[in-house]
Design an enzyme around this catalytic site. Structure first.
Site, PDB file in Angstrom:
ATOM      1  N   ASN A   9       0.861  -1.176   0.000  1.00 29.84           N
ATOM      2  CA  ASN A   9       0.000   0.000   0.000  1.00 29.84           C
ATOM      3  C   ASN A   9       0.902   1.233   0.000  1.00 29.84           C
ATOM      4  OD1 ASN A   9      -1.870   1.988   0.424  1.00 29.84           O
ATOM      5  ND2 ASN A   9      -2.473   1.321   2.484  1.00 29.84           N
ATOM      6  N   LYS A  11       0.099   4.189  -0.447  1.00 25.39           N
ATOM      7  CA  LYS A  11      -0.590   5.393   0.038  1.00 25.39           C
ATOM      8  C   LYS A  11      -0.307   6.559  -0.928  1.00 25.39           C
ATOM      9  CE  LYS A  11      -0.435   3.395   4.597  1.00 25.39           C
ATOM     10  NZ  LYS A  11      -0.400   3.555   6.048  1.00 25.39           N
ATOM     11  N   HIS A  95      -9.875   1.286   3.984  1.00 25.06           N
ATOM     12  CA  HIS A  95      -8.674   1.512   4.791  1.00 25.06           C
ATOM     13  C   HIS A  95      -8.991   2.502   5.924  1.00 25.06           C
ATOM     14  CE1 HIS A  95      -4.682   2.679   6.077  1.00 25.06           C
ATOM     15  NE2 HIS A  95      -4.241   1.576   5.504  1.00 25.06           N
ATOM     16  N   GLU A  97      -7.363   4.850   7.191  1.00 25.73           N
ATOM     17  CA  GLU A  97      -7.034   6.258   6.942  1.00 25.73           C
ATOM     18  C   GLU A  97      -8.151   6.954   6.178  1.00 25.73           C
ATOM     19  OE1 GLU A  97      -3.157   5.725   5.212  1.00 25.73           O
ATOM     20  OE2 GLU A  97      -2.345   5.177   7.172  1.00 25.73           O
ATOM     21  N   GLU A 169      -5.990  -4.707  10.277  1.00 22.44           N
ATOM     22  CA  GLU A 169      -5.002  -3.681  10.578  1.00 22.44           C
ATOM     23  C   GLU A 169      -5.414  -2.912  11.833  1.00 22.44           C
ATOM     24  OE1 GLU A 169      -2.740  -2.453   6.816  1.00 22.44           O
ATOM     25  OE2 GLU A 169      -4.593  -1.325   6.788  1.00 22.44           O
ATOM     26  N   GLY A 175       1.781   2.531  10.913  1.00 23.16           N
ATOM     27  CA  GLY A 175       2.735   3.629  10.824  1.00 23.16           C
ATOM     28  C   GLY A 175       3.374   4.027  12.132  1.00 23.16           C
ATOM     29  N   SER A 216       2.762  -1.723  10.660  1.00 21.06           N
ATOM     30  CA  SER A 216       4.193  -1.764  11.022  1.00 21.06           C
ATOM     31  C   SER A 216       4.852  -3.102  10.706  1.00 21.06           C
ATOM     32  CB  SER A 216       4.385  -1.364  12.492  1.00 21.06           C
ATOM     33  OG  SER A 216       3.958  -0.032  12.698  1.00 21.06           O
TER      34      SER A 216
END
Ligand code: PGA
Length: 259
Positions: A9, A11, A95, A97, A169, A175, A216
């Site tokens: 990904n 991003k 996702h 985010e 996730e 992150g 991570s």
């Protein structure tokens, strides 16, 4: 036996053709040498076509990071499954985010519409689920993840579900450099992903669904995840943007006896 899957990904990174193609050229040979691991690169939509062109007729797949559920229309800034289908095999949906900032277009119901639209156009959804830190600390992980899974797949038939991938996730692990414990992640996906899928669609269907861990992941910790019985690979953010991504994929192959 489910084939392991590693999805990168990217991003909002490497979004111009020169930088995306240059990066892929540096990792392509290494990735293609790895057997028995499916590899999918999910770049920004600006370079999907260029990346798909470069990877055409290779073992490396291409995925998008999001899409709208409608095929076309007055949806400024959106891209549809119909538009992605000629470039992509996969699409990441829901996702965290995106869920965090767009409640209307990323609700469980919206993700469900996207899953259906993706399948209708022959795209394989990678449905992201996961709890935030407060939910984790309150002991709500299983119920949060379970209802995201149930919501995403509502109204689908077993064979459709079997072709989907779920990426678990935990939001607090994305992150942050602080990955979940592999045993805990495996326990969560067993109870909150594969369990509900087995109850809704039968054990055989649930066993076909690939479940990834994300948050991570790096070349050093990936093996401990893919050795877990219910984890079939990873959705990788930061570590997919470095040369270490090749090492990460090699570690998956080695851990699963394919490399
Ligand atoms: P990370 O991101 O690997 O950088 O934690 C994972 C993701 O958000 O998919």
């Amino acid at each position: 036996m489910r084939t392991p899957l590693v999805a990168a990904n990217w991003k909002m990174n490497l979004g111009t053709a020169p930088e995306a193609l240059e990066f892929i050229r540096t990792i392509r040979r290494g990735l293609q040498a790895v057997e028995n691991v499916e590899i999918v690169l999910c770049p920004p939509s600006t370079v999907l076509a260029a990346v798909a062109d470069l990877l055409h007729a290779t073992r490396l797949g291409v995925g998008a990071q999001n899409m709208h559920w409608e095929d076309k229309g007055a949806f400024t800034g959106e891209v549809s499954a119909a538009m992605l289908a000629s470039f992509c095999r996969y699409v990441i949906l829901g996702h965290s985010e995106r869920r965090a900032t767009r409640s209307e277009t990323e609700s469980d119901a919206a993700v469900n519409r996207k899953v259906k639209a993706a399948l209708a156009h022959g795209l394989a959804p990678i449905v992201c689920v996961g709890e935030d830190l407060a939910q984790n600390e309150a002991g709500e992980t299983e119920s949060v993840v379970g209802s995201q899974v149930t919501g995403a797949f509502a109204g689908l038939e077993g064979p459709q579900v079997a072709g989907c991938t779920v990426a678990y996730e935990p939001i607090w692990a994305i992150g942050t450099g602080k990955a979940a414990s592999p045993a805990e992640a495996n326990r969560t996906v067993n109870l909150a992903v594969r369990g509900p899928l087995a109850r809704a669609y039968g054990e055989a269907t649930a066993q076909q669904v690939r479940i990834l861990y994300g948050g991570s992941v790096n070349a050093a910790n990936i093996a401990s995840f893919v050795m877990m019985p219910d984890l079939d690979g990873a959705l990788v953010g930061g570590a997919s943007l470095t040369l270490d991504f090749v090492k990460l994929v090699e570690a998956v192959a080695a851990a699963r006896g394919g490399g």
